[in-house]
Design a protein around this motif. Structure first.
Motif, PDB file in Angstrom:
ATOM      1  N   ARG A  19      -7.637  20.713   6.633  1.00 56.52           N
ATOM      2  CA  ARG A  19      -6.883  20.962   5.405  1.00 56.52           C
ATOM      3  C   ARG A  19      -7.653  21.913   4.501  1.00 56.52           C
ATOM      4  NH1 ARG A  19      -6.303  14.545   5.514  1.00 56.52           N
ATOM      5  NH2 ARG A  19      -4.753  14.487   7.175  1.00 56.52           N
ATOM      6  N   ALA A  73       6.723  21.132   7.050  1.00 59.17           N
ATOM      7  CA  ALA A  73       7.571  21.295   5.866  1.00 59.17           C
ATOM      8  C   ALA A  73       6.758  21.976   4.773  1.00 59.17           C
ATOM      9  CB  ALA A  73       8.066  19.945   5.383  1.00 59.17           C
ATOM     10  N   LEU A  86       5.653  21.250   1.540  1.00 60.85           N
ATOM     11  CA  LEU A  86       5.504  20.159   0.577  1.00 60.85           C
ATOM     12  C   LEU A  86       4.580  20.554  -0.575  1.00 60.85           C
ATOM     13  CD1 LEU A  86       5.060  17.109   3.002  1.00 60.85           C
ATOM     14  CD2 LEU A  86       7.163  18.008   2.010  1.00 60.85           C
ATOM     15  N   THR A 102       2.522  22.224   5.434  1.00 57.67           N
ATOM     16  CA  THR A 102       2.102  20.930   5.935  1.00 57.67           C
ATOM     17  C   THR A 102       2.656  20.845   7.352  1.00 57.67           C
ATOM     18  OG1 THR A 102       2.338  20.046   3.693  1.00 57.67           O
ATOM     19  CG2 THR A 102       2.226  18.442   5.498  1.00 57.67           C
ATOM     20  N   GLN A 137      -3.731  15.629  18.893  1.00 59.58           N
ATOM     21  CA  GLN A 137      -2.919  15.634  17.673  1.00 59.58           C
ATOM     22  C   GLN A 137      -3.662  16.405  16.596  1.00 59.58           C
ATOM     23  OE1 GLN A 137      -2.187  11.325  17.150  1.00 59.58           O
ATOM     24  NE2 GLN A 137      -0.031  11.780  17.447  1.00 59.58           N
ATOM     25  N   ARG A 171      -3.445  22.083   1.298  1.00 61.90           N
ATOM     26  CA  ARG A 171      -3.941  21.484   0.065  1.00 61.90           C
ATOM     27  C   ARG A 171      -4.856  20.312   0.386  1.00 61.90           C
ATOM     28  NH1 ARG A 171       0.512  19.607  -3.990  1.00 61.90           N
ATOM     29  NH2 ARG A 171       1.292  18.553  -2.144  1.00 61.90           N
ATOM     30  N   TYR A 191      -9.982  17.238  -2.469  1.00 63.91           N
ATOM     31  CA  TYR A 191     -11.363  16.754  -2.358  1.00 63.91           C
ATOM     32  C   TYR A 191     -12.254  17.725  -1.599  1.00 63.91           C
ATOM     33  CZ  TYR A 191      -8.822  15.449   1.774  1.00 63.91           C
ATOM     34  OH  TYR A 191      -8.004  15.495   2.873  1.00 63.91           O
ATOM     35  N   GLU A 223     -11.267   3.922   1.235  1.00 65.86           N
ATOM     36  CA  GLU A 223     -11.942   5.036   0.559  1.00 65.86           C
ATOM     37  C   GLU A 223     -10.874   5.986   0.024  1.00 65.86           C
ATOM     38  OE1 GLU A 223     -15.846   7.559   1.641  1.00 65.86           O
ATOM     39  OE2 GLU A 223     -14.203   7.856   3.042  1.00 65.86           O
ATOM     40  N   ILE A 224     -11.057   6.424  -1.224  1.00 62.95           N
ATOM     41  CA  ILE A 224     -10.133   7.417  -1.778  1.00 62.95           C
ATOM     42  C   ILE A 224     -10.899   8.705  -2.036  1.00 62.95           C
ATOM     43  CG2 ILE A 224     -10.431   6.627  -4.179  1.00 62.95           C
ATOM     44  CD1 ILE A 224      -7.392   7.394  -4.530  1.00 62.95           C
ATOM     45  N   ALA A 225     -10.284   9.810  -1.668  1.00 62.38           N
ATOM     46  CA  ALA A 225     -10.899  11.118  -1.899  1.00 62.38           C
ATOM     47  C   ALA A 225     -10.040  11.901  -2.868  1.00 62.38           C
ATOM     48  CB  ALA A 225     -11.042  11.880  -0.586  1.00 62.38           C
ATOM     49  N   GLU A 240       2.184  12.661   2.116  1.00 59.79           N
ATOM     50  CA  GLU A 240       2.575  13.815   2.926  1.00 59.79           C
ATOM     51  C   GLU A 240       2.300  13.605   4.419  1.00 59.79           C
ATOM     52  OE1 GLU A 240       1.857  17.037  -0.695  1.00 59.79           O
ATOM     53  OE2 GLU A 240       0.419  16.937   0.939  1.00 59.79           O
ATOM     54  N   ILE A 241       1.103  13.143   4.757  1.00 55.81           N
ATOM     55  CA  ILE A 241       0.734  12.961   6.166  1.00 55.81           C
ATOM     56  C   ILE A 241       0.080  11.593   6.335  1.00 55.81           C
ATOM     57  CG2 ILE A 241      -0.639  13.829   8.107  1.00 55.81           C
ATOM     58  CD1 ILE A 241      -0.817  16.541   6.651  1.00 55.81           C
ATOM     59  N   THR A 272      -1.839   9.197   9.124  1.00 54.98           N
ATOM     60  CA  THR A 272      -2.502   9.228  10.428  1.00 54.98           C
ATOM     61  C   THR A 272      -2.930   7.800  10.776  1.00 54.98           C
ATOM     62  OG1 THR A 272      -3.372  11.409   9.864  1.00 54.98           O
ATOM     63  CG2 THR A 272      -4.368  10.294  11.773  1.00 54.98           C
ATOM     64  N   THR A 314       4.743  11.223  17.076  1.00 61.40           N
ATOM     65  CA  THR A 314       4.916  11.938  15.811  1.00 61.40           C
ATOM     66  C   THR A 314       6.256  11.534  15.215  1.00 61.40           C
ATOM     67  OG1 THR A 314       3.716  13.829  16.709  1.00 61.40           O
ATOM     68  CG2 THR A 314       5.016  14.212  14.726  1.00 61.40           C
ATOM     69  N   SER A 365       8.830  12.143  11.794  1.00 63.08           N
ATOM     70  CA  SER A 365       9.021  12.921  10.576  1.00 63.08           C
ATOM     71  C   SER A 365      10.224  12.404   9.821  1.00 63.08           C
ATOM     72  CB  SER A 365       9.123  14.414  10.869  1.00 63.08           C
ATOM     73  OG  SER A 365      10.194  14.670  11.723  1.00 63.08           O
ATOM     74  N   GLY A 419      10.439  15.692   5.076  1.00 60.91           N
ATOM     75  CA  GLY A 419       9.322  16.477   5.600  1.00 60.91           C
ATOM     76  C   GLY A 419       8.000  15.749   5.681  1.00 60.91           C
ATOM     77  N   LYS A 420       7.958  14.464   5.363  1.00 59.70           N
ATOM     78  CA  LYS A 420       6.720  13.717   5.540  1.00 59.70           C
ATOM     79  C   LYS A 420       6.465  13.504   7.036  1.00 59.70           C
ATOM     80  CE  LYS A 420       7.486  11.317   1.190  1.00 59.70           C
ATOM     81  NZ  LYS A 420       7.233  10.086   0.427  1.00 59.70           N
ATOM     82  N   ILE A 421       5.200  13.423   7.380  1.00 60.96           N
ATOM     83  CA  ILE A 421       4.803  13.373   8.792  1.00 60.96           C
ATOM     84  C   ILE A 421       3.927  12.155   9.033  1.00 60.96           C
ATOM     85  CG2 ILE A 421       3.445  14.547  10.578  1.00 60.96           C
ATOM     86  CD1 ILE A 421       3.988  17.182   8.975  1.00 60.96           C
ATOM     87  N   GLN A 444       1.448  10.748  12.286  1.00 60.16           N
ATOM     88  CA  GLN A 444       0.911  10.840  13.648  1.00 60.16           C
ATOM     89  C   GLN A 444       0.215   9.532  13.995  1.00 60.16           C
ATOM     90  OE1 GLN A 444      -1.474  14.521  13.336  1.00 60.16           O
ATOM     91  NE2 GLN A 444      -0.095  15.402  14.864  1.00 60.16           N
ATOM     92  N   ILE A 445       0.610   8.966  15.120  1.00 61.97           N
ATOM     93  CA  ILE A 445       0.024   7.709  15.600  1.00 61.97           C
ATOM     94  C   ILE A 445      -0.591   7.969  16.969  1.00 61.97           C
ATOM     95  CG2 ILE A 445       0.521   5.325  16.311  1.00 61.97           C
ATOM     96  CD1 ILE A 445       3.089   5.490  14.578  1.00 61.97           C
ATOM     97  N   GLU A 489      -5.155   6.606   7.697  1.00 65.11           N
ATOM     98  CA  GLU A 489      -5.384   7.434   6.531  1.00 65.11           C
ATOM     99  C   GLU A 489      -4.099   8.078   6.068  1.00 65.11           C
ATOM    100  OE1 GLU A 489      -8.570  10.170   8.162  1.00 65.11           O
ATOM    101  OE2 GLU A 489      -7.318  11.567   7.042  1.00 65.11           O
ATOM    102  N   HIS A 541      -2.653  11.139   3.538  1.00 63.43           N
ATOM    103  CA  HIS A 541      -2.925  12.313   2.726  1.00 63.43           C
ATOM    104  C   HIS A 541      -1.758  12.530   1.772  1.00 63.43           C
ATOM    105  CE1 HIS A 541      -3.377  16.715   1.879  1.00 63.43           C
ATOM    106  NE2 HIS A 541      -4.608  16.310   1.746  1.00 63.43           N
ATOM    107  N   SER A 545      -0.378  14.360  -2.229  1.00 62.81           N
ATOM    108  CA  SER A 545      -0.482  15.574  -3.036  1.00 62.81           C
ATOM    109  C   SER A 545      -1.695  15.541  -3.963  1.00 62.81           C
ATOM    110  CB  SER A 545       0.796  15.759  -3.859  1.00 62.81           C
ATOM    111  OG  SER A 545       1.056  14.591  -4.628  1.00 62.81           O
ATOM    112  N   LEU A 584      -6.591  11.678  -0.824  1.00 71.17           N
ATOM    113  CA  LEU A 584      -6.577  11.078   0.512  1.00 71.17           C
ATOM    114  C   LEU A 584      -7.039   9.628   0.395  1.00 71.17           C
ATOM    115  CD1 LEU A 584      -6.669  11.643   3.711  1.00 71.17           C
ATOM    116  CD2 LEU A 584      -9.137  11.891   3.367  1.00 71.17           C
ATOM    117  N   LEU A 585      -6.364   8.740   1.100  1.00 69.05           N
ATOM    118  CA  LEU A 585      -6.810   7.350   1.212  1.00 69.05           C
ATOM    119  C   LEU A 585      -7.086   7.051   2.666  1.00 69.05           C
ATOM    120  CD1 LEU A 585      -4.275   5.523  -1.128  1.00 69.05           C
ATOM    121  CD2 LEU A 585      -6.755   5.331  -1.298  1.00 69.05           C
TER     122      LEU A 585
END
Lengths: 329, 329, 329, 329
Positions: free
Chosen positions: A150, A194, A196, A209, A223, A229, A232, C258-260, D143-144, D146, D213, D215, D219-221, D223-224, D239, D241, D243, D246-247
């Motif tokens: 990212r 998309a 986003l 994204t 993957q 964006r 961090y 954890e948050i970034a 947005e993403i 994972t 994958t 969606s 437009g949110k994604i 991935q597993i 995790e 992600h 706007s 990130l968590l």
């Protein structure tokens, strides 16, 4: 001593010039640029002479060229340099068209000149260490590769309009890394995406994204997810799951300081962007080029790697456009 | 442009020369060494001329000197350079005798020349970031400083015999760091130690494993521990507990790769030793010296810091020898 | 089935009752307390009968007693329980006076009853794992032990007035841990400290910030630091440096999230205080007691461990008061 | 007090019985199982009576049922319990057929009884904390997502033959988590997979390594990736992600001990498998059920969540079989 001519004196040309100043076995002897000012500035810093691209390629004082000019000029410069028998270090992408890269490949192979495609991330000390551990069998057979990549912020819209889009200008690095780590060629590509981050990116026909799934004939999976964006810092992480274990390379943070308060334990943000994050990689890739040319050894990543990554990027773009799975021949 | 003369062309002189090559506002104009070969080698690399120490200090082409010679030569060189009105950058320790450092301090202050004691760790980006957060009040008042500092392996016995021992050659860095972080002068020193790594170190009258406790008049505490051995790389950690939180700076590892197997999750060893670990610190300290001299600003750490650290090291050695608490006047 | 009588139905008695409910081989058959209400509440929860302390100790339905009453009652209860031939599990400190603990030790040894001093931290899964790795030689010989131990907030002044002070009510756990990990008895103790958290703690004659250095006859070192304040949760960390490597046990955080953000990467605070942090340790220590009594095996930590820790705490208090190094006979 | 009848006294029934023993507001009043022995064992532990499933559901002493029987019995038990007006806690999957789940949903809604689908991971303290931070806006718009989820070892082939395959027996948890975290329904599903761990799993028509994958319309994604193998313990990471940041929720390790040697810094393996890793989650989900039923509040995850996860698992299986993208109506 390898005498190097730098074609293109913008930011990336300057990065490479600095790297060369730290390599005993190489020096910059000539520079060329469409504009006078950057060429003269780089010449002043390196002690090189300013030449036209044609004269630089023809010069007896130039053994190897670094092509760091706009992508649409690569084809002609590769052609000329190959004809002149120079070793070639070419920024990615080699060309926006896979077919034209195939033509370049034929020219380079016919001329028998060394060629390196500048996928610098292969030379990042972290990713290189991760790859080395795979190669020495530490995690057995590779099964699942996960790449999280990212950027801190989107590039200008003007750049996006001409860059070929997120798959060709950004994810291409991750697609090359996928090939590097999977150790097998992907045969299918599926992409979602998309706009986003910025709807204007959608207006100009791109996404900001995106996620891609690759699979190989033997069932290995990769993957990848990208975002234009990341609040961090520059997020560049890779993990590889194998039959005997897991390898992962974490982000490089600005420093190692942690503060603990009632909010919890907080570390620094990730290094801001590619010039900081991949500083060591830029130095190492050029060191590899110089050493390989001097030793007459084959160079990886080569033009074939440049081609394969472009083919995957094209497939991803097509998959997103058609919302379907693309097979790679 | 600051013209710098380097006195002492051994390893540390070479490190500083490399740093200067990356500073636009400075250059090496002269070098001196007791031996011809290292002096000529460094001259060749830097374009400087080789001079005798006396001629170097007297040279009109030298604005500032870097003293990187053996410790027992520092006194005379400081004297000569101060007399000649040169700015002085001096490796630690300034001298093995606190009294002689006091004399140097008087000479330097009388001459009014800038003087920097090369406690490079203050300029490590991690420790500097930690210190900056203390200064901006992020953890409130400093209460407890913990410094863990371990070398990967002991130096040769010959070095230990003449170095002044672990407190003066190794812990002195941590003692300076303690002063830097406590923000108050220690008034009592207590040391324990033993030769656990190599009994021969005990035979020559030193220890290789040591711990010191410092306390200030206002009740702040610092605990330091040192070992001449660390199997996992150069161990350099600091933490500071304050009224509002905790700051800690962790080791820098060789890379960010982690491998997970049935043994668990394993990261790389710490960077091997000081040349790797403090590479950025060496560059930053010289940058600070050049910038401060050019701007006519006071320089920290100064000669007074070199004196105070030596006084603490002497007190620690005395505390260990007498097994008692030493008060600092 | 081990029938257990609980003397003292306050918080710690309740913790132990819950632990017993999860041990198949033990049950609570009787409880006693100076106050009716907590005794009846605990009886209701456990199905035990409420007895006087004397009747509980005399009861044929009680094989073992847990002493969780105020410290000044321990001596008489130990005496009575030893006379009655009951196995004894006693909260720390065994007594505020080392001499009286020596008397208890004589009584217990004369009676030949099992006795466990409840230093619960030895049974924390993290510290127990760390100790196990030392015992199996993973880091070679222990050289330096570092213990960082900080409470989230000071106890009420009323508690401090009667607790014996920071060394006896708080650091005693760390002093026991030091002995546990050093594998050798400390022969010298040096303490520093101040009231930095709350001046009123100083007014009542105690400190809230303290550091102790222990050393053994063979030169091993332990550094401990304590604070009655930690904004980021209950800080409980240990590290042990040995000839072959380093072991450390980190804090347990509230969760793994954890948050970034642009501030960096933030993890949760440490678990708040001892009831959360040592929940597993409380269960494990009682499991160890029940199992050892049932098997007729010697129990560690025993009354001798309770004594040695108290002697070290006394020495630390004396060292601070006299500002000198205290030798342990 | 909520009286609970447990249908199915196998491992999961026992886990829930233990959870109930720690909830003041609930108790087990009846148990039923196709086999006498496990039913009587659980009855002995809980003080409940053993009944036939029919009698248990009809019993006036039962307010709520826990359905922990084989999946193919769920439909009839849900039907009976709904008819009897009992609150229902049902293990996942509700049924192997999405159509039959729709019928169950109609029955449950017609009867107006509370229904909870036991997606326990939503109640893991780490994932619950992560979700709470999303809900309070800490990372802006999602947005993403994972999800990395790997079992330590494959189940027996006999289980795989009847489980519905990796998407329905394993990834269904991740598919529910994806819906939970995305906050929007996936509209497209793409799956890849292979039998890389054990070729026999391929022989019986399943895969052991898979990636999906998802969606959403906006437009949110997500991935597993799943593997039936992880040498380093039970790998359960998420995790997200967004706007604004990130968590991520990391694995829970066996302990917090780290050892440093010349190999580097090594932490413990991840907790072995779901009984350890999700112990707190099992307790919390049943606490949520009891509290919600008592308060008459709506329960999430409900039967609709059970249905949606099954629809996604079916789509993933179809995507893999047909190597195409599946649209969700």
């Amino acid at each position: 001593m390898l005498n190097i001519g730098i074609l293109g004196c913008g930011r990336i040309g300057q990065v490479h010039a600095r790297s060369i100043s730290q390599i005993d076995a190489a020096r910059v002897t000539a520079v060329a640029d469409a504009f006078v000012e950057p060429a003269e500035a780089l010449a002043a810093n390196t002690g090189a002479q300013v030449l036209s691209p044609e004269a630089l390629i023809a010069s007896a004082d130039v053994d190897a060229v670094i092509i760091g000019t706009p992508t649409d000029t690569h084809f002609d410069l590769i052609h000329a340099a190959a004809q002149a028998g120079k070793a070639i270090f070419c920024e990615k992408p080699v060309d926006m068209s896979a077919d034209r890269i195939r033509t370049c490949m034929a020219m380079v192979e016919a001329a028998g000149v060394p060629f390196m495609t500048a996928f610098n991330r292969r030379f990042d000390p972290n990713f290189a260490a991760l790859h080395a551990r795979i190669m020495q069998g530490d995690i057995g057979d590779v099964e699942i590769v996960t790449i999280l990549s990212r950027d801190p912020a989107p590039p200008p819209l003007s750049y996006i309009k001409s860059s070929g889009g997120i798959f060709r200008d950004m994810m291409i690095h991750d697609l090359d890394m996928a090939r590097f780590l999977l150790g097998a060629e992907p045969v299918s590509v599926y992409a979602v995406g998309a706009a986003l981050v910025d709807p204007d990116i959608g207006v100009v026909g791109d996404v900001d994204t995106a996620a891609v799934t690759l699979s190989t004939a033997c069932g290995k999976i990769c993957q990848i997810s990208n975002s234009r964006r990341a609040t961090y810092g520059y997020d560049q992480r890779i993990e590889v799951h194998g039959s005997k274990g897991l390898l992962r390379a974490e982000n490089m943070l600005e420093n190692t300081v942690e503060i603990a308060t009632h909010h919890g334990f907080q570390k620094a943000p990730a290094q801001h962007f590619f010039l900081e994050r991949y500083a060591a990689a830029y130095r190492a890739e050029l060191g590899h080029f110089v050493k390989s040319v001097a030793a007459g050894e084959p160079i990886l990543p080569g033009i074939r790697d440049g081609l394969h990554a472009q083919v995957l990027a094209d497939a991803a773009a097509q998959s997103l456009a058609e919302n379907t799975v693309i097979k790679i021949a």
